[in-house]
Motif scaffolding. Structure first.
Motif, PDB file in Angstrom:
ATOM      1  N   ILE A   1     -30.490   4.944  18.299  1.00  0.00           N
ATOM      2  CA  ILE A   1     -29.079   4.942  17.913  1.00  0.00           C
ATOM      3  C   ILE A   1     -28.924   5.770  16.647  1.00  0.00           C
ATOM      4  CG2 ILE A   1     -27.213   3.494  16.988  1.00  0.00           C
ATOM      5  CD1 ILE A   1     -28.301   1.208  18.711  1.00  0.00           C
ATOM      6  N   GLY A   2     -27.936   6.645  16.637  1.00  0.00           N
ATOM      7  CA  GLY A   2     -27.626   7.391  15.435  1.00  0.00           C
ATOM      8  C   GLY A   2     -26.680   6.611  14.543  1.00  0.00           C
ATOM      9  N   VAL A   3     -26.792   6.793  13.229  1.00  0.00           N
ATOM     10  CA  VAL A   3     -25.875   6.185  12.269  1.00  0.00           C
ATOM     11  C   VAL A   3     -25.377   7.286  11.339  1.00  0.00           C
ATOM     12  CG1 VAL A   3     -25.604   4.530  10.387  1.00  0.00           C
ATOM     13  CG2 VAL A   3     -27.025   3.951  12.347  1.00  0.00           C
ATOM     14  N   VAL A   4     -24.050   7.359  11.176  1.00  0.00           N
ATOM     15  CA  VAL A   4     -23.428   8.365  10.311  1.00  0.00           C
ATOM     16  C   VAL A   4     -22.845   7.670   9.089  1.00  0.00           C
ATOM     17  CG1 VAL A   4     -21.673  10.162  10.125  1.00  0.00           C
ATOM     18  CG2 VAL A   4     -22.864   9.805  12.301  1.00  0.00           C
ATOM     19  N   VAL A   5     -23.207   8.161   7.896  1.00  0.00           N
ATOM     20  CA  VAL A   5     -22.663   7.619   6.641  1.00  0.00           C
ATOM     21  C   VAL A   5     -22.201   8.765   5.758  1.00  0.00           C
ATOM     22  CG1 VAL A   5     -24.154   5.580   6.666  1.00  0.00           C
ATOM     23  CG2 VAL A   5     -24.903   7.639   5.469  1.00  0.00           C
ATOM     24  N   THR A   6     -21.289   8.487   4.852  1.00  0.00           N
ATOM     25  CA  THR A   6     -20.932   9.470   3.831  1.00  0.00           C
ATOM     26  C   THR A   6     -21.782   9.290   2.585  1.00  0.00           C
ATOM     27  OG1 THR A   6     -19.172   7.991   3.076  1.00  0.00           O
ATOM     28  CG2 THR A   6     -18.550   9.748   4.600  1.00  0.00           C
ATOM     29  N   THR A   7     -22.099   8.041   2.265  1.00  0.00           N
ATOM     30  CA  THR A   7     -22.890   7.735   1.074  1.00  0.00           C
ATOM     31  C   THR A   7     -23.540   6.371   1.245  1.00  0.00           C
ATOM     32  OG1 THR A   7     -22.808   7.357  -1.327  1.00  0.00           O
ATOM     33  CG2 THR A   7     -20.875   6.707  -0.062  1.00  0.00           C
ATOM     34  N   LEU A   8     -24.635   6.153   0.532  1.00  0.00           N
ATOM     35  CA  LEU A   8     -25.265   4.831   0.497  1.00  0.00           C
ATOM     36  C   LEU A   8     -25.141   4.208  -0.885  1.00  0.00           C
ATOM     37  CD1 LEU A   8     -28.469   5.427   2.652  1.00  0.00           C
ATOM     38  CD2 LEU A   8     -26.415   4.159   3.284  1.00  0.00           C
ATOM     39  N   THR A   9     -24.303   4.791  -1.748  1.00  0.00           N
ATOM     40  CA  THR A   9     -24.142   4.243  -3.091  1.00  0.00           C
ATOM     41  C   THR A   9     -23.206   3.043  -3.113  1.00  0.00           C
ATOM     42  OG1 THR A   9     -22.326   5.769  -3.588  1.00  0.00           O
ATOM     43  CG2 THR A   9     -24.557   6.487  -4.164  1.00  0.00           C
ATOM     44  N   THR A  10     -22.363   2.880  -2.085  1.00  0.00           N
ATOM     45  CA  THR A  10     -21.489   1.712  -2.046  1.00  0.00           C
ATOM     46  C   THR A  10     -22.222   0.533  -1.421  1.00  0.00           C
ATOM     47  OG1 THR A  10     -20.549   2.263   0.114  1.00  0.00           O
ATOM     48  CG2 THR A  10     -19.445   3.183  -1.819  1.00  0.00           C
ATOM     49  N   VAL A  11     -21.890  -0.644  -1.889  1.00  0.00           N
ATOM     50  CA  VAL A  11     -22.546  -1.853  -1.384  1.00  0.00           C
ATOM     51  C   VAL A  11     -22.287  -2.036   0.104  1.00  0.00           C
ATOM     52  CG1 VAL A  11     -22.577  -4.377  -1.539  1.00  0.00           C
ATOM     53  CG2 VAL A  11     -22.513  -2.995  -3.624  1.00  0.00           C
ATOM     54  N   GLY A  12     -21.037  -1.789   0.543  1.00  0.00           N
ATOM     55  CA  GLY A  12     -20.705  -1.979   1.947  1.00  0.00           C
ATOM     56  C   GLY A  12     -21.551  -1.125   2.859  1.00  0.00           C
ATOM     57  N   ASN A  13     -21.727   0.163   2.513  1.00  0.00           N
ATOM     58  CA  ASN A  13     -22.514   1.059   3.357  1.00  0.00           C
ATOM     59  C   ASN A  13     -23.980   0.660   3.402  1.00  0.00           C
ATOM     60  OD1 ASN A  13     -20.353   2.614   4.100  1.00  0.00           O
ATOM     61  ND2 ASN A  13     -20.880   4.386   2.853  1.00  0.00           N
ATOM     62  N   SER A  14     -24.557   0.353   2.237  1.00  0.00           N
ATOM     63  CA  SER A  14     -25.983   0.020   2.209  1.00  0.00           C
ATOM     64  C   SER A  14     -26.257  -1.287   2.945  1.00  0.00           C
ATOM     65  CB  SER A  14     -26.492  -0.053   0.762  1.00  0.00           C
ATOM     66  OG  SER A  14     -25.785  -1.022   0.018  1.00  0.00           O
ATOM     67  N   ARG A  15     -25.378  -2.269   2.781  1.00  0.00           N
ATOM     68  CA  ARG A  15     -25.588  -3.544   3.485  1.00  0.00           C
ATOM     69  C   ARG A  15     -25.365  -3.381   4.986  1.00  0.00           C
ATOM     70  NH1 ARG A  15     -22.774  -8.445   0.327  1.00  0.00           N
ATOM     71  NH2 ARG A  15     -23.934  -9.620   1.906  1.00  0.00           N
ATOM     72  N   MET A  16     -24.391  -2.557   5.360  1.00  0.00           N
ATOM     73  CA  MET A  16     -24.161  -2.306   6.780  1.00  0.00           C
ATOM     74  C   MET A  16     -25.342  -1.585   7.412  1.00  0.00           C
ATOM     75  SD  MET A  16     -21.605  -3.531   8.380  1.00  0.00           S
ATOM     76  CE  MET A  16     -21.918  -2.490   9.801  1.00  0.00           C
ATOM     77  N   LEU A  17     -25.931  -0.629   6.698  1.00  0.00           N
ATOM     78  CA  LEU A  17     -27.080   0.100   7.240  1.00  0.00           C
ATOM     79  C   LEU A  17     -28.252  -0.837   7.469  1.00  0.00           C
ATOM     80  CD1 LEU A  17     -28.490   2.700   8.075  1.00  0.00           C
ATOM     81  CD2 LEU A  17     -29.095   3.058   5.668  1.00  0.00           C
ATOM     82  N   GLN A  18     -28.543  -1.689   6.492  1.00  0.00           N
ATOM     83  CA  GLN A  18     -29.652  -2.628   6.653  1.00  0.00           C
ATOM     84  C   GLN A  18     -29.412  -3.562   7.835  1.00  0.00           C
ATOM     85  OE1 GLN A  18     -30.699  -4.878   3.160  1.00  0.00           O
ATOM     86  NE2 GLN A  18     -31.867  -6.388   4.317  1.00  0.00           N
ATOM     87  N   ALA A  19     -28.205  -4.111   7.923  1.00  0.00           N
ATOM     88  CA  ALA A  19     -27.897  -5.039   9.008  1.00  0.00           C
ATOM     89  C   ALA A  19     -27.927  -4.343  10.358  1.00  0.00           C
ATOM     90  CB  ALA A  19     -26.523  -5.674   8.771  1.00  0.00           C
TER      91      ALA A  19
ATOM     92  N   ASP B   1     -18.781 -10.616   6.521  1.00  0.00           N
ATOM     93  CA  ASP B   1     -20.014 -10.957   7.230  1.00  0.00           C
ATOM     94  C   ASP B   1     -20.635  -9.669   7.764  1.00  0.00           C
ATOM     95  OD1 ASP B   1     -22.051 -11.922   8.816  1.00  0.00           O
ATOM     96  OD2 ASP B   1     -20.878 -13.587   9.628  1.00  0.00           O
ATOM     97  N   PHE B   2     -21.432  -8.998   6.926  1.00  0.00           N
ATOM     98  CA  PHE B   2     -22.012  -7.722   7.313  1.00  0.00           C
ATOM     99  C   PHE B   2     -22.976  -7.861   8.486  1.00  0.00           C
ATOM    100  CE2 PHE B   2     -20.766  -6.917   2.875  1.00  0.00           C
ATOM    101  CZ  PHE B   2     -20.035  -5.742   3.047  1.00  0.00           C
ATOM    102  N   THR B   3     -23.675  -8.977   8.554  1.00  0.00           N
ATOM    103  CA  THR B   3     -24.601  -9.193   9.667  1.00  0.00           C
ATOM    104  C   THR B   3     -23.845  -9.265  10.985  1.00  0.00           C
ATOM    105  OG1 THR B   3     -26.176 -10.358   8.244  1.00  0.00           O
ATOM    106  CG2 THR B   3     -26.351 -10.739  10.617  1.00  0.00           C
ATOM    107  N   ALA B   4     -22.744 -10.022  11.000  1.00  0.00           N
ATOM    108  CA  ALA B   4     -21.945 -10.122  12.221  1.00  0.00           C
ATOM    109  C   ALA B   4     -21.339  -8.774  12.596  1.00  0.00           C
ATOM    110  CB  ALA B   4     -20.845 -11.169  12.051  1.00  0.00           C
ATOM    111  N   LEU B   5     -20.851  -8.018  11.607  1.00  0.00           N
ATOM    112  CA  LEU B   5     -20.301  -6.695  11.870  1.00  0.00           C
ATOM    113  C   LEU B   5     -21.329  -5.797  12.551  1.00  0.00           C
ATOM    114  CD1 LEU B   5     -18.403  -5.950   8.529  1.00  0.00           C
ATOM    115  CD2 LEU B   5     -17.366  -5.934  10.798  1.00  0.00           C
TER     116      LEU B   5
END
Length: 316
Positions: A59-77, A277-281
């Motif tokens: 699966i590919g994942v596209v992000v603009t940045t990993l400096t925001t908490v939302g993006n980094s937590r979403m990537l890990q989850a 709930d980043f895990t659920a997302l």
């Protein structure tokens, strides 16, 4: 695979289903097959499986940045959710645009892609690869793609209502970037809560999600009786600005954030916030994408994940 099947007392097809993460295997059988695989040292050959099935299980994942908490937590989850289904991740940034990022993923023959948060703002204007399945976190309403997002407006409504019920005269808003779906939805929830209370909405102050922009907003919000911040990082900066100005939180001014970052309970004062709930997302996004890849579902209806008000000391 034949040796694994014989050791586990199952058919080769059952072993294949376990290897491919199919839900059509009962837990006891799956455990038995996985034990046989471990004992025999069997590992699927990803390239050979891709040739046989026409899928890379990536699966590919596209992000603009990993400096925001939302993006980094979403990537890990997302990485954890994909691994549970037997899929690997390929990460690309949208530094040259989402369309270019998705084209790169299509060339790498990923099975589908998830577009995270801020990158979703570019979806409607991007040239999307025709055969690449997509799920977008925080997709704009006119994007016409499979979408998953938190109940941003509902969380903002709850935060604003909480502050009004605590006796603050009105609630100002430290908003996120103008092109962000999440920021727009949180602003909408704030406005609706004030309207429901019969109050006009003050002019919002806009930040860029960073603590620095929250600190800078302190000047414009120096007389606000209460502030709903569109994320916790901006709330952190605002709390420091208020402390520097000698304003007591929560006695003189109430502050609420959004996200419930791990450090929110250790802000000074501990921050009342809206928990996503980043895990659920991530799990729902991965589930929706794989369902589309495997042909079991192709729904374009948005999946909305609820949020929770977490009350701490920054609101009296």
């Amino acid at each position: 695979m034949a040796m694994v099947a014989a050791s586990a007392g199952v058919s080769g097809q059952t072993v294949s289903r376990v290897v491919n993460g199919s839900p059509r295997v009962d837990p006891e059988t799956r455990t038995r097959v996985e034990a046989a695989m471990a004992e025999l040292g069997y590992r699927p050959h990803r390239a050979a499986r891709a040739l046989r099935t026409g899928r890379s299980h990536t699966i590919g994942v596209v992000v603009t940045t990993l400096t925001t908490v939302g993006n980094s937590r979403m990537l890990q989850a997302t990485a954890e959710a994909a691994a549970e289904r037997g899929y690997a991740l390929t990460l690309v940034t949208a530094s040259n645009g989402v369309g270019t990022a998705l084209a790169s993923l299509a060339e790498q023959e990923v099975d589908g892609a998830i577009v995270l948060n801020e990158a979703s703002a570019q979806i409607t204007a991007a040239a999307l690869p025709r055969d690449l399945r997509l799920v977008v976190i925080d997709a704009p309403k006119d994007a016409h793609v499979a979408a998953v997002h938190s109940d941003h407006s509902g969380g903002a409504f709850a935060a604003t209502t909480h502050l009004l019920r605590r006796g603050y005269d009105t609630v100002h808003h430290l908003a996120g970037p103008a092109d962000s779906f999440a920021a727009a939805e949180r602003e909408r929830g704030w406005r609706e809560a004030l309207a429901a209370a019969g109050m006009p909405a003050p002019e919002p102050v806009r930040g860029d999600w960073s603590a620095e922009s929250g600190y800078a907003a302190g000047t414009a919000l120096r007389t606000a009786p209460a502030v709903f911040c569109a994320n916790d990082q901006m709330a952190l900066g605002l709390l420091r600005a208020f402390a520097d100005a000698g304003r007591d939180v929560p006695g003189e001014v109430g502050v609420i954030g959004f996200d419930d970052v791990p450090d929110a309970a250790n802000y000074r004062p501990p921050l009342t916030t809206i928990r996503q709930d980043f895990t659920a997302l991530a799990h729902r996004a991965v589930e929706a994408l794989i369902s589309g890849i495997e042909g079991t579902s192709d729904s374009r209806s948005a999946i909305v994940i609820g949020t929770t008000l977490i009350t701490r000391e920054s609101s009296r």
